[in-house]
Scaffold this motif. Structure first.
Motif, short mmCIF file in Angstrom:
data_model
loop_
_atom_site.label_atom_id
_atom_site.label_comp_id
_atom_site.label_asym_id
_atom_site.label_seq_id
_atom_site.Cartn_x
_atom_site.Cartn_y
_atom_site.Cartn_z
N ALA A 110 0.83 -1.21 0.00
CA ALA A 110 0.00 0.00 0.00
C ALA A 110 0.86 1.26 0.00
O ALA A 110 0.55 2.24 -0.69
N GLU A 111 1.96 1.25 0.75
CA GLU A 111 2.83 2.43 0.80
C GLU A 111 3.61 2.63 -0.49
O GLU A 111 4.07 3.74 -0.78
N SER A 112 3.76 1.58 -1.29
CA SER A 112 4.51 1.73 -2.55
C SER A 112 3.78 2.62 -3.54
O SER A 112 4.40 3.09 -4.52
N ALA A 113 2.48 2.88 -3.34
CA ALA A 113 1.74 3.75 -4.27
C ALA A 113 2.26 5.18 -4.25
O ALA A 113 2.05 5.93 -5.20
N ALA A 114 2.96 5.59 -3.18
CA ALA A 114 3.50 6.94 -3.10
C ALA A 114 4.80 7.10 -3.87
O ALA A 114 5.29 8.23 -4.01
N TRP A 115 5.33 6.03 -4.41
CA TRP A 115 6.60 6.08 -5.12
C TRP A 115 6.36 5.98 -6.63
O TRP A 115 5.39 5.38 -7.07
N PRO A 116 7.26 6.55 -7.42
CA PRO A 116 7.10 6.44 -8.88
C PRO A 116 7.42 5.03 -9.37
O PRO A 116 8.11 4.26 -8.69
N THR A 117 6.91 4.71 -10.52
CA THR A 117 7.21 3.44 -11.17
C THR A 117 8.05 3.70 -12.41
O THR A 117 7.82 4.68 -13.14
N LEU A 118 9.02 2.85 -12.65
CA LEU A 118 9.94 2.99 -13.77
C LEU A 118 9.97 1.67 -14.52
O LEU A 118 10.21 0.62 -13.93
N ASN A 119 9.71 1.74 -15.83
CA ASN A 119 9.64 0.54 -16.65
C ASN A 119 10.53 0.70 -17.88
O ASN A 119 10.63 1.79 -18.46
N LEU A 120 11.15 -0.41 -18.28
CA LEU A 120 11.98 -0.45 -19.48
C LEU A 120 11.40 -1.51 -20.41
O LEU A 120 11.26 -2.68 -20.03
N ASN A 121 11.05 -1.11 -21.62
CA ASN A 121 10.56 -2.01 -22.65
C ASN A 121 11.56 -2.00 -23.82
O ASN A 121 12.00 -0.94 -24.25
N VAL A 122 11.88 -3.20 -24.29
CA VAL A 122 12.84 -3.31 -25.41
C VAL A 122 12.22 -4.18 -26.49
O VAL A 122 12.49 -5.39 -26.56
N PRO A 123 11.38 -3.61 -27.35
CA PRO A 123 10.80 -4.40 -28.45
C PRO A 123 11.80 -4.56 -29.60
O PRO A 123 12.50 -3.62 -29.98
N LEU A 124 11.87 -5.75 -30.15
CA LEU A 124 12.73 -6.07 -31.30
C LEU A 124 11.83 -6.62 -32.40
O LEU A 124 11.15 -7.62 -32.20
N THR A 125 11.78 -5.95 -33.54
CA THR A 125 10.87 -6.36 -34.62
C THR A 125 11.67 -6.57 -35.92
O THR A 125 12.72 -5.95 -36.14
N ARG A 126 11.11 -7.41 -36.75
CA ARG A 126 11.66 -7.66 -38.09
C ARG A 126 10.50 -7.58 -39.07
O ARG A 126 9.53 -8.34 -38.95
N VAL A 127 10.59 -6.67 -40.02
CA VAL A 127 9.51 -6.40 -40.97
C VAL A 127 10.00 -6.67 -42.38
O VAL A 127 11.11 -6.24 -42.76
N ARG A 128 9.16 -7.39 -43.11
CA ARG A 128 9.48 -7.63 -44.53
C ARG A 128 8.19 -7.41 -45.32
O ARG A 128 7.17 -8.04 -45.02
N SER A 129 8.22 -6.54 -46.32
CA SER A 129 7.01 -6.18 -47.06
C SER A 129 7.15 -6.61 -48.52
O SER A 129 8.25 -6.84 -49.03
#
Length: 484
Positions: A110-129
């Motif tokens: 419950a006390e953790s709601a007073a702290w900011p959240t930090l997230n790291l997302n690393v998407p890797l995509t391969r596209v061929r059209s």
């Protein structure tokens, strides 16, 4: 013209990931097929058809009870020693403690709601059209790491109400642990006094058997002298048989009591427990009035305190539900990078404030508030019920103690008179001035007096123990065991 594609780090990472995925899929396919639609094997231990007896799961090899300390095996154990063992070995203390630790962790959540959240997302995509002419374009690999921050700045007290509710629930868990500790100690005291009382009864029944055997010997001696009939002998034999049966039944009761005490302490059943005999000549005393004891129970009883904390938690949860429809202010920030094949790397930054205003949720918040209000009313009703039951328990245990302690002096006087009466009847029987019925009646009166003294004394200690448990104290009330 031929296009040359350079083997970049992004391309090598993509190829490695695709290769691992392909190998995993190839290895998993036979297992999935063999599992028959159960790739995780969850149906392995539920049988193949209804009505089957299933094998028991693997036994827990963790110890369930500890042995009696070696230093204590050859000495009489006191109630204090048994209580210390119970608090260390009884599994209920571990359950209460782990519950308390879990509730402490819930407060941290419950006390953790007073702290900011930090997230790291690393998407890797391969596209061929493929273009409209059917020509495939070169594949393009893209890596886009993204770092985002979110911080709830203001929510009109919703998160603080959640913290208050978690703190109240932690307090309730603390009082619940105290109630568990006191319940264990009360169980130990009850089993302790019950065992001592039944052991004292064995001594009384043993003396009764000895007296019955003496009456039989006297009847046989008078029969040989021609001063008694065979009826006296048969009556004496019947008395001996009844006394022996009573003694054997009491011995079985003591064996059961020893198991109950070992279980209350947390020791293995069958543990040999040496106890110092209880001094039945000392009467427990109580100096406080019933009104004082009831008020003390309302102030310190841990079960009642836990219910009070439940009311506080329910009130905080109602405040949180009432504020759930208010706006919230959130700070958001992101930083991302784009690494695209054949293109130069790029970076993006953003920061901003978000005001979220709940407008309509299908009456969800309305019913959540109503539910929280009903939970508060229920907690308040439970508090009133627990307070009333606590008063009643103190009242009944107080007068149970008064009744047992008031009967004890009369029982002791009855015992003294029964001893003198039996001595007189025995002397009269030896000279033919009393019958066998008179002798057996005097012996029965003495046995009844001994049993009454023992039971009244044990009832005094047990009712005093019940009174301390109803009040919620670890020790008996003031003056309870000093014998003055």
């Amino acid at each position: 013209m031929q296009t040359v594609h350079h083997d970049t780090p992004i391309l090598r990472a993509w190829r490695l990931f695709a290769g691992v995925l392909a190998v995993s899929a190839v290895l998993a396919l036979p297992q999935v097929a063999q599992a028959g639609g159960d790739p995780f094997g969850v149906y392995a231990n539920v049988g193949t058809a209804p009505g089957q007896l299933l094998a028991a799961p693997q036994k827990d090899v963790s110890p369930l009870a500890t042995a009696l300390p070696t230093a204590w095996k050859d000495e009489p154990l006191s109630l204090m020693q048994l209580s210390a063992l119970a608090l260390h070995d009884n599994p209920r203390t571990r359950v209460a403690w782990e519950t308390l630790r879990g509730q402490a962790a819930a407060l941290g959540v419950a006390e953790s709601a007073a702290w900011p959240t930090l997230n790291l997302n690393v998407p890797l995509t391969r596209v061929r059209s493929v273009n409209s002419a059917g020509t495939a374009q070169p594949a393009e690999n893209t890596l886009q790491p993204n770092l985002s921050l979110s911080w709830l700045l203001w929510d009109f007290g919703q998160s603080q109400a959640a913290v208050n509710a978690a703190q109240a629930q932690l307090n309730a868990a603390r009082f619940t642990q105290n109630a568990t500790v006191q319940s264990i100690l009360a169980d130990v005291r009850q089993a302790y006094y019950q065992l001592l009382g039944d052991r004292a009864l064995i001594e009384s029944y043993g003396q009764a058997l000895h007296s019955a055997q003496a009456a039989l010997d006297a009847a046989q001696a008078r029969l040989r002298a021609g001063q008694a009939t065979i009826a006296d002998v048969y009556q004496a034999k019947a008395s001996v048989a009844a006394a022996r049966a009573t003694l054997l039944a009491a011995q079985q009761t003591v064996a059961s009591d020893e198991g109950a005490l070992a279980n209350a302490v947390g020791l293995p059943l069958g543990t040999s427990l040496k106890l110092a005999p209880l001094d039945l000549k000392v009467s427990p005393k109580l100096r406080d009035s019933v009104q004082q004891l009831m008020q003390q129970a309302l102030d310190v009883n841990p079960g009642l305190q836990s219910t009070r904390a439940d009311v506080t938690a329910a009130r905080a949860e109602l405040r949180a539900a009432q504020r759930s429809g208010l706006p919230t202010l959130t700070l958001g920030a992101t930083q991302s990078w784009t690494l695209r094949q054949h293109w130069a790397p790029t970076r993006q930054y953003s920061i901003g404030l978000t005001v979220s205003v709940p407008l309509f949720s299908g009456f969800k918040r309305h019913y959540q508030t109503a539910q929280a209000r009903s939970a508060l009313a229920e907690a308040q009703a439970n508090l009133a019920t627990d307070a009333q039951s606590t008063r009643l328990a103190v009242w009944q245990d107080y007068y149970a103690f008064r009744s047992a302690s008031a009967a004890l002096p009369s029982a002791r006087a009855q015992l003294d008179n029964a001893k003198q009466a039996l001595a007189a009847v025995q002397a009269q029987y030896r000279v033919g001035l009393a019958t066998m019925q008179n002798l057996l009646a005097a012996q029965a009166a003495l046995t009844s007096a001994r049993v009454a003294v023992t039971r009244d004394a044990i009832n005094s200690y047990q009712s005093l123990s019940n009174l301390s448990a109803a009040i919620g104290t670890l020790t008996p009330p003031q003056g309870g065991l000093d014998g003055r």
